[in-house]
Design an enzyme around this catalytic site. Structure first.
Site, PDB file in Angstrom:
ATOM      1  N   PHE A  20      57.845 -12.385  11.351  1.00 56.86           N
ATOM      2  CA  PHE A  20      58.094 -11.112  10.682  1.00 56.86           C
ATOM      3  C   PHE A  20      57.928  -9.922  11.617  1.00 56.86           C
ATOM      4  O   PHE A  20      58.612  -8.916  11.468  1.00 56.86           O
ATOM      5  CB  PHE A  20      57.165 -10.958   9.470  1.00 56.86           C
ATOM      6  CG  PHE A  20      57.622 -11.720   8.263  1.00 56.86           C
ATOM      7  CD1 PHE A  20      58.610 -11.211   7.443  1.00 56.86           C
ATOM      8  CD2 PHE A  20      57.086 -12.958   7.963  1.00 56.86           C
ATOM      9  CE1 PHE A  20      59.055 -11.916   6.329  1.00 56.86           C
ATOM     10  CE2 PHE A  20      57.513 -13.680   6.858  1.00 56.86           C
ATOM     11  CZ  PHE A  20      58.500 -13.151   6.037  1.00 56.86           C
ATOM     12  N   GLU A  21      57.027 -10.008  12.565  1.00 62.74           N
ATOM     13  CA  GLU A  21      56.749  -8.866  13.446  1.00 62.74           C
ATOM     14  C   GLU A  21      57.694  -8.807  14.642  1.00 62.74           C
ATOM     15  O   GLU A  21      57.935  -7.735  15.177  1.00 62.74           O
ATOM     16  CB  GLU A  21      55.298  -8.936  13.962  1.00 62.74           C
ATOM     17  CG  GLU A  21      54.244  -8.885  12.874  1.00 62.74           C
ATOM     18  CD  GLU A  21      54.158  -7.535  12.200  1.00 62.74           C
ATOM     19  OE1 GLU A  21      54.699  -6.556  12.755  1.00 62.74           O
ATOM     20  OE2 GLU A  21      53.553  -7.448  11.116  1.00 62.74           O
ATOM     21  N   GLY A  22      58.234  -9.953  15.066  1.00 63.16           N
ATOM     22  CA  GLY A  22      59.095  -9.993  16.232  1.00 63.16           C
ATOM     23  C   GLY A  22      58.312 -10.249  17.505  1.00 63.16           C
ATOM     24  O   GLY A  22      57.111  -9.995  17.582  1.00 63.16           O
ATOM     25  N   GLY A 260      57.643  -4.494  16.821  1.00 63.54           N
ATOM     26  CA  GLY A 260      57.396  -5.597  15.915  1.00 63.54           C
ATOM     27  C   GLY A 260      56.583  -5.183  14.714  1.00 63.54           C
ATOM     28  O   GLY A 260      56.603  -5.816  13.685  1.00 63.54           O
TER      29      GLY A 260
END
Length: 269
Positions: A20-22, A260
């Site tokens: 989800f954050e990258g 992110g």
């Protein structure tokens, strides 16, 4: 000793969070300053501790996850401090993910904490879904993240395939796509699409990567010989930057690998 003091975020939990954050393997500047604070890995800046991030810095995927494990210690400590009854590993990982995303202050006052400590496990799971807003607006990306956290919390199903730790190109950054959980970055993308006359100037960018934004990205990709998939990754953003420079218009997001960490906080209890 606190009842959950033995817990640390699991490998599955870190992979879930990174999804989800990258993961960005080359340092990128703050879009507002064009410089400090520099960010790398999974939302890491020098404010979180070592390593200090500087222009030109690169890391491997393994290093990104090592840094994340250290950065998570702060959020793990908050969960351990606030939760007074035993947690399973999956429940702990879901709470750390939530705390990481909304911040310790909001997590402290959340009904997730209050209900779980009161023995209302299912009600606490449902309370994850309250944190789905940015600037008072329900965001599809946050709905998706909260649903995934709730599933993890209730069932222990992380909903991910653990990725191999092979290095990936250092240009890898967050890819914005329909339902993205990065509303601030989506707003900037929408501003660029407006500058290119691919979205109407009104209403203002809302940060929700919905069907209109998807159509605009695909239209840009079609006219610039890019893969037409509606995903605004590094290649699409670089082409967009070039188009904006040619048109002598400002660039909101296209030149930057994207953070992110979502920059906004939902208004919910």
């Amino acid at each position: 000793m606190a009842v959950n003091a033995h817990l640390k975020t699991s490998e599955s939990g870190r992979q879930f969070l990174a999804g989800f954050e990258g993961v960005v393997l080359k340092a990128y500047p703050d879009p507002a300053t064009g410089g400090k604070p520099w960010t790398i890995g999974i939302g890491h800046t020098a404010a979180a501790g070592a390593p200090v991030v500087s222009k030109g810095m690169t890391i491997s995927r393994d290093q990104a996850f090592e840094i994340l494990a250290r950065d998570l210690a702060t959020f793990e400590a908050w969960v351990i401090k606030l939760i007074k009854v035993p947690l399973t590993q999956a429940q702990f990982d879901a709470m750390v993910s939530l705390c990481f995303n909304i911040g310790p202050g909001n997590f402290t006052g959340s009904s997730v904490v209050r209900l779980f400590n009161a023995g209302k496990r299912l009600d606490a799971a449902a309370a994850f879904t309250l944190w789905n807003k940015a600037d008072g607006k329900v965001m599809s990306g946050l709905i998706r993240r909260r649903a995934a956290e709730r599933t993890m919390f209730e069932t222990g199903n992380y909903g991910i395939a653990i990725a191999a730790n092979d290095d990936v190109p250092v240009t890898q950054g967050v890819v914005l796509a329909r339902g993205s959980a990065h509303p601030e970055a989506v707003r900037a993308l929408q501003a660029d699409l407006i500058s290119l006359n691919l979205l109407p100037a009104k209403p203002d960018p809302d940060g929700d990567f919905g069907p209109l934004t998807d159509t605009a990205v695909r239209q840009f990709q079609r006219t610039h010989a890019l893969t037409i998939d509606g995903r605004a990754g590094p290649a699409t953003r670089a082409a967009m930057a070039a188009a904006l420079v040619k048109a002598k218009r400002p660039i909101a997001v296209a030149m930057y690998p994207l953070p992110g960490q979502a920059l906004d906080v939902p208004f919910a209890a």
